[in-house]
Scaffold this active site. Structure first.
Site, PDB file in Angstrom:
ATOM      1  N   LYS A   1      -0.133  -1.698  18.314  1.00 29.51           N
ATOM      2  CA  LYS A   1       0.307  -2.877  17.556  1.00 29.51           C
ATOM      3  C   LYS A   1       1.834  -2.980  17.596  1.00 29.51           C
ATOM      4  O   LYS A   1       2.527  -2.037  17.237  1.00 29.51           O
ATOM      5  CB  LYS A   1      -0.196  -2.779  16.101  1.00 29.51           C
ATOM      6  CG  LYS A   1       0.328  -3.885  15.174  1.00 29.51           C
ATOM      7  CD  LYS A   1      -0.245  -3.774  13.751  1.00 29.51           C
ATOM      8  CE  LYS A   1       0.414  -4.785  12.809  1.00 29.51           C
ATOM      9  NZ  LYS A   1      -0.046  -4.661  11.404  1.00 29.51           N
TER      10      LYS A   1
ATOM     11  N   ASP B   1       6.923  -7.837  10.048  1.00 24.00           N
ATOM     12  CA  ASP B   1       5.768  -8.422   9.364  1.00 24.00           C
ATOM     13  C   ASP B   1       6.173  -8.837   7.950  1.00 24.00           C
ATOM     14  O   ASP B   1       6.173  -8.020   7.031  1.00 24.00           O
ATOM     15  CB  ASP B   1       4.622  -7.400   9.324  1.00 24.00           C
ATOM     16  CG  ASP B   1       3.415  -7.922   8.548  1.00 24.00           C
ATOM     17  OD1 ASP B   1       3.367  -9.135   8.263  1.00 24.00           O
ATOM     18  OD2 ASP B   1       2.518  -7.101   8.246  1.00 24.00           O
TER      19      ASP B   1
ATOM     20  N   LYS C   1       4.809 -11.164   1.718  1.00 27.49           N
ATOM     21  CA  LYS C   1       4.824  -9.872   1.033  1.00 27.49           C
ATOM     22  C   LYS C   1       5.858  -9.890  -0.092  1.00 27.49           C
ATOM     23  O   LYS C   1       6.766 -10.715  -0.101  1.00 27.49           O
ATOM     24  CB  LYS C   1       5.216  -8.773   2.031  1.00 27.49           C
ATOM     25  CG  LYS C   1       4.147  -8.424   3.046  1.00 27.49           C
ATOM     26  CD  LYS C   1       4.604  -7.272   3.939  1.00 27.49           C
ATOM     27  CE  LYS C   1       3.579  -6.969   5.018  1.00 27.49           C
ATOM     28  NZ  LYS C   1       2.323  -6.393   4.505  1.00 27.49           N
TER      29      LYS C   1
ATOM     30  N   ASP D   1       6.467  -2.155  11.782  1.00 28.39           N
ATOM     31  CA  ASP D   1       5.095  -2.578  12.084  1.00 28.39           C
ATOM     32  C   ASP D   1       4.814  -2.578  13.596  1.00 28.39           C
ATOM     33  O   ASP D   1       3.734  -2.955  14.026  1.00 28.39           O
ATOM     34  CB  ASP D   1       4.836  -3.959  11.467  1.00 28.39           C
ATOM     35  CG  ASP D   1       3.401  -4.126  11.009  1.00 28.39           C
ATOM     36  OD1 ASP D   1       2.682  -3.111  10.900  1.00 28.39           O
ATOM     37  OD2 ASP D   1       2.995  -5.281  10.772  1.00 28.39           O
TER      38      ASP D   1
ATOM     39  N   ASP E   1      -1.394 -12.199   6.003  1.00 31.90           N
ATOM     40  CA  ASP E   1      -0.782 -10.873   6.143  1.00 31.90           C
ATOM     41  C   ASP E   1      -1.706  -9.903   6.883  1.00 31.90           C
ATOM     42  O   ASP E   1      -1.288  -8.811   7.261  1.00 31.90           O
ATOM     43  CB  ASP E   1      -0.435 -10.334   4.743  1.00 31.90           C
ATOM     44  CG  ASP E   1       0.590  -9.212   4.806  1.00 31.90           C
ATOM     45  OD1 ASP E   1       1.132  -8.965   5.901  1.00 31.90           O
ATOM     46  OD2 ASP E   1       0.836  -8.599   3.742  1.00 31.90           O
TER      47      ASP E   1
ATOM     48  N   GLU F   1      -2.478  -9.805   9.875  1.00 30.52           N
ATOM     49  CA  GLU F   1      -2.160 -10.375  11.192  1.00 30.52           C
ATOM     50  C   GLU F   1      -2.396  -9.387  12.325  1.00 30.52           C
ATOM     51  O   GLU F   1      -2.667  -9.793  13.448  1.00 30.52           O
ATOM     52  CB  GLU F   1      -0.707 -10.869  11.217  1.00 30.52           C
ATOM     53  CG  GLU F   1       0.356  -9.812  11.548  1.00 30.52           C
ATOM     54  CD  GLU F   1       0.421  -8.669  10.542  1.00 30.52           C
ATOM     55  OE1 GLU F   1      -0.003  -8.876   9.389  1.00 30.52           O
ATOM     56  OE2 GLU F   1       0.891  -7.575  10.906  1.00 30.52           O
TER      57      GLU F   1
ATOM     58  N   ARG G   1      -4.755  -7.382  13.063  1.00 30.88           N
ATOM     59  CA  ARG G   1      -6.083  -7.462  13.688  1.00 30.88           C
ATOM     60  C   ARG G   1      -6.223  -8.714  14.537  1.00 30.88           C
ATOM     61  O   ARG G   1      -7.015  -8.741  15.469  1.00 30.88           O
ATOM     62  CB  ARG G   1      -7.168  -7.363  12.600  1.00 30.88           C
ATOM     63  CG  ARG G   1      -7.134  -8.458  11.581  1.00 30.88           C
ATOM     64  CD  ARG G   1      -7.911  -8.114  10.311  1.00 30.88           C
ATOM     65  NE  ARG G   1      -7.160  -7.193   9.440  1.00 30.88           N
ATOM     66  CZ  ARG G   1      -7.617  -6.728   8.282  1.00 30.88           C
ATOM     67  NH1 ARG G   1      -8.825  -7.057   7.852  1.00 30.88           N
ATOM     68  NH2 ARG G   1      -6.875  -5.918   7.559  1.00 30.88           N
TER      69      ARG G   1
HETATM   70  N1  BES Z   1       1.527  -4.126   8.491  1.00 33.19           N
HETATM   71  C1  BES Z   1       0.665  -4.248   7.367  1.00 33.19           C
HETATM   72  C2  BES Z   1       0.079  -2.901   6.936  1.00 33.19           C
HETATM   73  C3  BES Z   1       1.020  -2.008   6.187  1.00 33.19           C
HETATM   74  C4  BES Z   1       1.139  -2.116   4.809  1.00 33.19           C
HETATM   75  C5  BES Z   1       1.711  -1.021   6.850  1.00 33.19           C
HETATM   76  C6  BES Z   1       1.978  -1.249   4.128  1.00 33.19           C
HETATM   77  C7  BES Z   1       2.535  -0.182   6.165  1.00 33.19           C
HETATM   78  C8  BES Z   1       2.680  -0.280   4.821  1.00 33.19           C
HETATM   79  C9  BES Z   1      -0.501  -5.171   7.709  1.00 33.19           C
HETATM   80  O1  BES Z   1      -0.200  -6.198   8.558  1.00 33.19           O
HETATM   81  C10 BES Z   1      -0.950  -5.759   6.412  1.00 33.19           C
HETATM   82  O2  BES Z   1      -0.204  -6.487   5.842  1.00 33.19           O
HETATM   83  N2  BES Z   1      -2.156  -5.412   5.988  1.00 33.19           N
HETATM   84  C11 BES Z   1      -2.692  -5.903   4.770  1.00 33.19           C
HETATM   85  C12 BES Z   1      -4.130  -6.321   5.005  1.00 33.19           C
HETATM   86  C13 BES Z   1      -4.735  -7.111   3.877  1.00 33.19           C
HETATM   87  C14 BES Z   1      -4.000  -8.412   3.705  1.00 33.19           C
HETATM   88  C15 BES Z   1      -6.185  -7.348   4.178  1.00 33.19           C
HETATM   89  C16 BES Z   1      -2.599  -4.785   3.730  1.00 33.19           C
HETATM   90  O3  BES Z   1      -2.751  -3.619   4.073  1.00 33.19           O
HETATM   91  O4  BES Z   1      -2.315  -5.102   2.591  1.00 33.19           O
HETATM   92 ZN    ZN Z   2       1.327  -5.853   9.883  1.00 36.00          ZN
HETATM   93 MN    MN Z   3       0.600  -7.843   7.527  1.00 32.74          MN
END
Ligand code: BES
Ligand code: ZN
Ligand code: MN
Length: 493
Positions: free
Chosen positions: A266, A271, A278, A289, A348, A350, A352
């Site tokens: 990825k 992000d 966020k 990210d 968020d 994204e 996937r």
């Molecule tokens: N890049 C983030 C995951 C992440 C979160 C990495 C905190 C490191 C620290 C990913 O894109 C994301 O935002 N995931 C969301 C998914 C949710 C919206 C289903 C998450 O983990 O909150």
């Molecule tokens: Zn992300």
């Molecule tokens: Mn995200």
């Protein structure tokens, strides 16, 4: 960093510091004993007066050694006098290297490869010394006016007997390759989003392929992705002014007809969450990210250095995720390259969306296995903390091999289930699936989503969101899981 092997007897050595081990109850390792003899009992004095109990993780620096070309001695506690666990070995190495952060110490000789470590051989110990020392010496200084680093280590020599020299040497070469791979991974990850954009990442892949003749690179532009029908991936990049890239690195040093191992990383260079923005706190950390993508670059660098006889394809889908007038909106429905439709409940989620199209794209390489590495969910930190990364996949053997490689490499990974009950959480009233399974089991439902695009091959997913970087005072990339991946690839070769 310069790495070498030292086989000369201790009395002939010359260095800024020599590192020797001491066990509990005043029991000296062979080199500590030898050093004690040369220094007329100096080591025993320190130990018997209680300055070092020998507990694992202790370290005492003796910074004056009379009548010797060795300027300093670092005594390192090893714990009970028995084979160390791999984790305690690492702990002792860390204690050692953290005591060396002094500008005067530039060259060290490490005598810790002589310690017995359970189920680990000389090659592993030699490799691990280099990995741990290199890791601790790394600092990101590119964007500081004062480039002075805490650690000035320039030369590490591993002390070895002549009979073990060959193993020490091969371990050293592995360690050096992993170290350089991890340094690249960490450096790219630590770079901020305004420098490390998708275009920058693609340029780094091109640079890497110029440096190593065994690596070929191909960059797909947004127009190419449009032609391929990557509607999920492109829906994310539409919200950003930076053009997205799909980086392909190919390494073909295995049998001509051996199916390739595909590594997907990825590569979100920032992000922000998109319209599902966020929170401000720690949002800066979302420059990380792209750690999965950076670990694919670092792994391929190490593979090319080691010239492993394998066929490997590295795929890095890279984009930003930003709020914009043209960004994805909650409720939008996009069509992936596979033809499956996705209702975007949370912009968020994204990662996937990039990965699903890249998984479909991976089919054309007729892969033996596909492993994706992604900072995919915050939830993996809730489940496993910052110790182990999450492993999920559709093939037991592959998942087990990855967990075992992590165990060997001291780069822990632990499996989470991918049971079909969890797929329920991705049901959509309007499309084939949603992109978010809600609060429960976030790491698992993210993997459930990916699994729907990985039905045609053996596949595993590493969620590195909590292990790829440290937060707080020592904020920075960890370079994980380069050593796990290299261990897996060495085992396969
Ligand atoms: N890049 C983030 C995951 C992440 C979160 C990495 C905190 C490191 C620290 C990913 O894109 C994301 O935002 N995931 C969301 C998914 C949710 C919206 C289903 C998450 O983990 O909150
Ligand atoms: Zn992300
Ligand atoms: Mn995200």
């Amino acid at each position: 960093m310069d790495y070498s092997i030292e086989t000369a007897p201790l009395e002939e050595l010359q260095c800024d510091c020599i590192i020797v081990g001491v066990y509990q109850d005043q029991q000296l390792s062979p080199s500590a004993t030898a050093l004690n003899n040369i220094t007329h009992g100096l080591v025993n004095n320190i130990v018997s007066r209680g300055d070092l109990s020998g507990k694992n993780g202790e370290a005492v620096l003796i910074n004056a050694v009379p009548d010797s070309k060795i300027e300093r001695i670092l005594l390192v506690g090893l714990g009970e006098h028995q084979p160390l666990s791999a984790k305690n070995y690492k702990k002792a190495l860390l204690a050692a290297v953290n005591s060396l952060k002094k500008p005067q110490i530039k060259s060290v000789i490490c005598c810790l490869a002589e310690c017995d470590v359970t189920d680990r051989d000389q090659q592993w110990k030699s490799r691990h010394i280099i990995e741990v020392f290199n890791d601790a010496a790394y600092q990101f200084t590119q964007l500081k006016s004062d480039k002075e680093t805490e650690s000035q280590l320039q030369k590490i020599s591993i002390s070895s007997t002549e009979s073990e020299q060959a193993l020490t040497h091969s371990g050293m070469l592995q360690g050096k390759a992993i170290a350089e791979g991890m340094n690249l991974t960490k450096h790219l990850s630590d770079l901020p989003g305004n420098i490390c954009s998708p275009t920058y990442l693609a340029e780094q892949a091109v640079e890497l392929s110029k440096k190593y003749a065994s690596l070929d690179v191909k960059i797909l532009e947004e127009s190419d992705m449009t032609a391929l029908g990557m509607g999920a991936f492109l829906s994310v990049s539409r919200g950003s002014r930076q053009p997205a890239k799909l980086i392909t690195l190919s390494y073909q040093c295995g049998d001509k007809d051996a199916k390739p191992i595909v590594l997907i990383g990825k590569g979100l260079t920032f992000d922000a969450g998109g319209i599902s923005l966020k929170q401000a706190a720690s949002m800066d950390e979302m420059k990380y990210d792209m750690c999965g993508g950076a670990s694919v670059l670092g792994t391929l660098l190490a593979v090319a250095q080691l010239q492993l006889p394998l066929n490997i394809i590295g795929l890095i889908p890279s984009s930003e995720n930003m709020p914009d007038g043209d960004a994805n909106k909650p409720g939008d429905i996009v069509t992936s390259m596979s033809g499956k439709t996705i209702e975007i409940l949370n912009t968020d989620a994204e990662g996937r969306l990039l990965l699903c199209d890249t998984l479909t794209y991976a089919e054309r390489f007729n892969p033996d296995v596909v492993i994706d590495i992604a900072t995919l969910t915050g939830a993996v930190g809730v489940a496993l903390g910052r110790v182990a990364m999450g492993v999920l996949g559709n093939d037991d053997a592959l998942c087990n091999l990855l967990v075992a490689s992590g165990e060997t490499a001291n780069d822990s990974a632990w499996r989470l289930p991918l049971w079909e009950e969890y797929q329920e959480q991705l049901k959509s009233n309007f499309a084939d699936m949603t992109n978010s399974g809600g609060k429960d089991a976030g790491t698992i439902t993210a993997a459930c989503f990916l699994a729907r695009f990985a039905e045609k091959f053996r596949w595993a997913h590493l969620d590195i969101a909590a292990t790829a970087w440290r937060t707080g005072l020592t904020k920075g990339a960890t370079g994980r899981p380069v050593s796990l991946l290299i261990q897996y690839l060495i085992n396969r070769s």
